[in-house]
Design a protein around this motif. Sequence first.
Motif, PDB file in Angstrom:
ATOM      1  N   LEU A 157       0.835  -1.197   0.000  1.00 12.35           N
ATOM      2  CA  LEU A 157       0.000   0.000   0.000  1.00 12.35           C
ATOM      3  C   LEU A 157       0.875   1.253   0.000  1.00 12.35           C
ATOM      4  CD1 LEU A 157      -2.478  -1.256   2.712  1.00 12.35           C
ATOM      5  CD2 LEU A 157      -3.083  -0.875   0.331  1.00 12.35           C
ATOM      6  N   GLY A 158       0.396   2.292  -0.644  1.00 12.17           N
ATOM      7  CA  GLY A 158       1.066   3.585  -0.573  1.00 12.17           C
ATOM      8  C   GLY A 158       2.268   3.735  -1.477  1.00 12.17           C
ATOM      9  N   VAL A 159       2.409   2.902  -2.497  1.00 12.78           N
ATOM     10  CA  VAL A 159       3.523   3.027  -3.438  1.00 12.78           C
ATOM     11  C   VAL A 159       2.970   2.934  -4.862  1.00 12.78           C
ATOM     12  CG1 VAL A 159       5.246   2.086  -1.866  1.00 12.78           C
ATOM     13  CG2 VAL A 159       4.000   0.539  -3.380  1.00 12.78           C
ATOM     14  N   PHE A 160       3.661   3.559  -5.799  1.00 11.52           N
ATOM     15  CA  PHE A 160       3.303   3.450  -7.199  1.00 11.52           C
ATOM     16  C   PHE A 160       4.060   2.301  -7.841  1.00 11.52           C
ATOM     17  CE2 PHE A 160       1.748   7.957  -7.468  1.00 11.52           C
ATOM     18  CZ  PHE A 160       0.546   7.661  -8.087  1.00 11.52           C
ATOM     19  N   ARG A 161       3.370   1.578  -8.693  1.00 14.03           N
ATOM     20  CA  ARG A 161       4.036   0.675  -9.626  1.00 14.03           C
ATOM     21  C   ARG A 161       3.663   1.139 -11.019  1.00 14.03           C
ATOM     22  NH1 ARG A 161       3.018  -5.720 -11.088  1.00 14.03           N
ATOM     23  NH2 ARG A 161       4.759  -5.923 -12.526  1.00 14.03           N
ATOM     24  N   HIS A 162       4.671   1.509 -11.796  1.00 13.78           N
ATOM     25  CA  HIS A 162       4.429   2.035 -13.132  1.00 13.78           C
ATOM     26  C   HIS A 162       4.640   0.957 -14.191  1.00 13.78           C
ATOM     27  CE1 HIS A 162       4.470   5.941 -11.236  1.00 13.78           C
ATOM     28  NE2 HIS A 162       5.701   5.764 -10.819  1.00 13.78           N
ATOM     29  N   PHE A 163       3.732   0.909 -15.139  1.00 17.31           N
ATOM     30  CA  PHE A 163       3.972   0.145 -16.349  1.00 17.31           C
ATOM     31  C   PHE A 163       4.599   1.112 -17.348  1.00 17.31           C
ATOM     32  CE2 PHE A 163       1.156  -2.691 -14.254  1.00 17.31           C
ATOM     33  CZ  PHE A 163       1.404  -3.952 -14.783  1.00 17.31           C
ATOM     34  N   SER A 164       5.819   0.854 -17.716  1.00 16.86           N
ATOM     35  CA  SER A 164       6.560   1.801 -18.551  1.00 16.86           C
ATOM     36  C   SER A 164       6.889   1.190 -19.906  1.00 16.86           C
ATOM     37  CB  SER A 164       7.840   2.237 -17.833  1.00 16.86           C
ATOM     38  OG  SER A 164       7.519   2.880 -16.614  1.00 16.86           O
ATOM     39  N   ARG A 165       5.960   0.434 -20.427  1.00 21.30           N
ATOM     40  CA  ARG A 165       6.126  -0.191 -21.736  1.00 21.30           C
ATOM     41  C   ARG A 165       4.742  -0.489 -22.285  1.00 21.30           C
ATOM     42  NH1 ARG A 165       4.393  -5.139 -20.780  1.00 21.30           N
ATOM     43  NH2 ARG A 165       4.713  -6.113 -18.740  1.00 21.30           N
ATOM     44  N   PRO A 166       4.632  -0.727 -23.580  1.00 26.04           N
ATOM     45  CA  PRO A 166       3.333  -1.130 -24.120  1.00 26.04           C
ATOM     46  C   PRO A 166       2.879  -2.455 -23.524  1.00 26.04           C
ATOM     47  CG  PRO A 166       4.811  -0.415 -25.881  1.00 26.04           C
ATOM     48  CD  PRO A 166       5.648  -0.523 -24.634  1.00 26.04           C
ATOM     49  N   PHE A 167       1.588  -2.608 -23.334  1.00 23.32           N
ATOM     50  CA  PHE A 167       1.033  -3.854 -22.825  1.00 23.32           C
ATOM     51  C   PHE A 167       1.105  -4.950 -23.886  1.00 23.32           C
ATOM     52  CE2 PHE A 167      -1.300  -0.872 -20.003  1.00 23.32           C
ATOM     53  CZ  PHE A 167      -0.872  -1.395 -18.796  1.00 23.32           C
ATOM     54  N   THR A 168       1.141  -6.190 -23.428  1.00 20.76           N
ATOM     55  CA  THR A 168       1.129  -7.368 -24.288  1.00 20.76           C
ATOM     56  C   THR A 168       0.044  -8.312 -23.781  1.00 20.76           C
ATOM     57  OG1 THR A 168       2.629  -8.772 -22.991  1.00 20.76           O
ATOM     58  CG2 THR A 168       3.643  -7.113 -24.449  1.00 20.76           C
ATOM     59  N   PRO A 169      -0.221  -9.413 -24.484  1.00 23.59           N
ATOM     60  CA  PRO A 169      -1.209 -10.374 -23.989  1.00 23.59           C
ATOM     61  C   PRO A 169      -0.858 -10.976 -22.642  1.00 23.59           C
ATOM     62  CG  PRO A 169      -0.854 -10.702 -26.333  1.00 23.59           C
ATOM     63  CD  PRO A 169       0.177  -9.700 -25.880  1.00 23.59           C
ATOM     64  N   ALA A 170       0.396 -10.833 -22.207  1.00 24.24           N
ATOM     65  CA  ALA A 170       0.781 -11.369 -20.894  1.00 24.24           C
ATOM     66  C   ALA A 170       0.285 -10.502 -19.749  1.00 24.24           C
ATOM     67  CB  ALA A 170       2.296 -11.515 -20.813  1.00 24.24           C
ATOM     68  N   ASP A 171      -0.133  -9.268 -20.025  1.00 26.23           N
ATOM     69  CA  ASP A 171      -0.580  -8.341 -18.981  1.00 26.23           C
ATOM     70  C   ASP A 171      -2.083  -8.503 -18.786  1.00 26.23           C
ATOM     71  OD1 ASP A 171       1.979  -7.009 -18.551  1.00 26.23           O
ATOM     72  OD2 ASP A 171       1.681  -6.218 -20.577  1.00 26.23           O
ATOM     73  N   THR A 172      -2.471  -9.089 -17.669  1.00 24.65           N
ATOM     74  CA  THR A 172      -3.884  -9.430 -17.442  1.00 24.65           C
ATOM     75  C   THR A 172      -4.409  -8.885 -16.122  1.00 24.65           C
ATOM     76  OG1 THR A 172      -3.247 -11.566 -16.490  1.00 24.65           O
ATOM     77  CG2 THR A 172      -3.703 -11.511 -18.857  1.00 24.65           C
ATOM     78  N   ASP A 173      -3.788  -7.818 -15.585  1.00 20.95           N
ATOM     79  CA  ASP A 173      -4.236  -7.263 -14.305  1.00 20.95           C
ATOM     80  C   ASP A 173      -5.693  -6.839 -14.360  1.00 20.95           C
ATOM     81  OD1 ASP A 173      -1.577  -7.578 -13.626  1.00 20.95           O
ATOM     82  OD2 ASP A 173      -1.499  -5.712 -12.496  1.00 20.95           O
ATOM     83  N   VAL A 174      -6.105  -6.267 -15.479  1.00 16.31           N
ATOM     84  CA  VAL A 174      -7.483  -5.815 -15.633  1.00 16.31           C
ATOM     85  C   VAL A 174      -7.976  -6.236 -17.003  1.00 16.31           C
ATOM     86  CG1 VAL A 174      -7.236  -3.831 -14.111  1.00 16.31           C
ATOM     87  CG2 VAL A 174      -6.778  -3.560 -16.541  1.00 16.31           C
ATOM     88  N   VAL A 175      -9.294  -6.202 -17.176  1.00 11.24           N
ATOM     89  CA  VAL A 175      -9.855  -6.449 -18.496  1.00 11.24           C
ATOM     90  C   VAL A 175      -9.685  -5.201 -19.352  1.00 11.24           C
ATOM     91  CG1 VAL A 175     -11.488  -8.181 -17.708  1.00 11.24           C
ATOM     92  CG2 VAL A 175     -12.166  -5.774 -17.691  1.00 11.24           C
ATOM     93  N   THR A 176      -9.707  -5.386 -20.659  1.00  9.22           N
ATOM     94  CA  THR A 176      -9.573  -4.332 -21.668  1.00  9.22           C
ATOM     95  C   THR A 176      -8.417  -3.373 -21.378  1.00  9.22           C
ATOM     96  OG1 THR A 176     -11.257  -2.916 -20.612  1.00  9.22           O
ATOM     97  CG2 THR A 176     -11.999  -4.440 -22.329  1.00  9.22           C
ATOM     98  N   PRO A 177      -7.177  -3.889 -21.158  1.00 10.00           N
ATOM     99  CA  PRO A 177      -6.041  -2.978 -20.997  1.00 10.00           C
ATOM    100  C   PRO A 177      -5.781  -2.218 -22.295  1.00 10.00           C
ATOM    101  CG  PRO A 177      -5.250  -5.194 -21.348  1.00 10.00           C
ATOM    102  CD  PRO A 177      -6.755  -5.290 -21.214  1.00 10.00           C
ATOM    103  N   ASN A 178      -5.115  -1.074 -22.207  1.00  9.57           N
ATOM    104  CA  ASN A 178      -4.874  -0.307 -23.428  1.00  9.57           C
ATOM    105  C   ASN A 178      -3.412   0.119 -23.527  1.00  9.57           C
ATOM    106  OD1 ASN A 178      -4.451   2.801 -22.963  1.00  9.57           O
ATOM    107  ND2 ASN A 178      -5.968   2.181 -21.448  1.00  9.57           N
ATOM    108  N   ASN A 179      -2.963   0.336 -24.763  1.00  9.60           N
ATOM    109  CA  ASN A 179      -1.605   0.794 -25.011  1.00  9.60           C
ATOM    110  C   ASN A 179      -1.533   2.279 -25.287  1.00  9.60           C
ATOM    111  OD1 ASN A 179       0.065  -1.402 -24.593  1.00  9.60           O
ATOM    112  ND2 ASN A 179      -0.421  -2.300 -26.587  1.00  9.60           N
ATOM    113  N   ASP A 180      -2.635   2.980 -25.107  1.00 11.88           N
ATOM    114  CA  ASP A 180      -2.620   4.433 -25.257  1.00 11.88           C
ATOM    115  C   ASP A 180      -1.928   5.090 -24.076  1.00 11.88           C
ATOM    116  OD1 ASP A 180      -4.316   4.128 -27.506  1.00 11.88           O
ATOM    117  OD2 ASP A 180      -6.065   4.073 -26.184  1.00 11.88           O
ATOM    118  N   THR A 181      -2.219   4.564 -22.886  1.00 10.95           N
ATOM    119  CA  THR A 181      -1.815   5.232 -21.656  1.00 10.95           C
ATOM    120  C   THR A 181      -1.401   4.190 -20.626  1.00 10.95           C
ATOM    121  OG1 THR A 181      -4.129   5.198 -20.970  1.00 10.95           O
ATOM    122  CG2 THR A 181      -3.339   7.228 -22.010  1.00 10.95           C
ATOM    123  N   PRO A 182      -0.146   3.751 -20.606  1.00  7.71           N
ATOM    124  CA  PRO A 182       0.288   2.768 -19.602  1.00  7.71           C
ATOM    125  C   PRO A 182      -0.061   3.220 -18.190  1.00  7.71           C
ATOM    126  CG  PRO A 182       1.968   3.020 -21.273  1.00  7.71           C
ATOM    127  CD  PRO A 182       0.927   4.067 -21.567  1.00  7.71           C
TER     128      PRO A 182
END
Length: 431
Positions: free
Chosen positions: A49-74
Amino acid sequence: MGGPASMDPEAVRRTAAQAWIRGYPMLANYATLHAQAIDDADPRHVGGLGVFRHFSRPFTPADTDVVTPNNDTPYSWAWLDLRAEPWVLEVPATERYHVLPVHDLDTAYAGFVGTRATGSGGGRHLIAGPGHRANPPDGFDGVVRTDTNLAGIVGRTYLAGPDDVPELCRVQAGYRLKPLSEHLGTPRPVAAEPVWPVWRGEEVLGTLEFFTFLDFLLGFFPVLPADAELRERLAELGVGTGDFEPAALPAETRSAMLAGIADARGELAAAVREAATGSALFGTREQLGSRYLDRACGALTGLYGLPAEEAWYGGWESEAGGRLPVELRFEPGQLPPARYFWSATMYRFPERQLAPNDIDRYSIGDRTPGLVHAPDGSLTLYLQRERPTDPAESANWLPAPAGPYQVVVRAYGPKSALLDGSWQLPTPTPR
């Protein structure tokens, strides 16, 4: 006041159904929170809790944290426990589109920090829970007040493409969180550590364990006036008291609650089939009001989707078996009217996850290099599994999976023509 033994089974069934619809977004949210902030063995863990985790690359099919992820805005993920004290959110000055929306436990948005809402100049903002309503100290540019003591941030930052990642990282590094006490240099208050229930997957949604999770989560959710009557009925069943125990209920009551769960799941499934993909499913508590079924539809089909003033969503789902290939033609001057940018993203359905393809292209839009417009200025996108043989069509190709799919069109900073409905997404046509 009567207890479960004296409650009419039909009344219990209705209460369970209403509470399931009301509570579904909370459990969907908790599933992500538990993986990212509680279970340090989960590969999706952000560090607590209380920390940022940044995705700093385009998403791929391996990224499944949420439904309908997008590559517009990591994404930049963070989770906050606001019981003991508020938290401080700092953002850098940047001309790059970004939004850090703060959502409550039931996914209703409490406030927004970013390009549209607070400008590009950066600043310092206070995030305060329901137990901390005092005005922020000097030196703050704004305050986001949540209705729940657990809150999340799913930040988005514009990414032009793989070559833009270093600049994306520079902006994301400027997103900072700290407890208010650390900012002020005062002793840090501490709240008791909860016993976080282990999330066991979607199987809990169809059982009375649903209400065990809801009982826990309502401990972070002070009663709102709109929920008071339902919360009172739930309390008669022991839900929201902190010690719900299904085995202690009469068998007739348990059966009625299970019937209510089945009713609610059927209601949600029917609503999802009828609901258009759109921003009306997402918003602040004031915007959503008592549209709890819409909120549940949003949590199921696009968890953490943004409200209309921030992003517009449109799209469609293929028929079973895939009606492919198709064309999506934008007439001259009729591209999605967005102040910032737009895209179309392909997902495999019903999972609503990115679909693997040979060229690693998961979305297409106004930032895609090499798009070919017709001489009249129109733009046609080609959605199919096989790569088109014509070079111009190949440049405008959005690869599709072999089976059913979903396409989501997003417009960031939608202009009035999108918000008032005068611009409509073209209908895809079979090739």
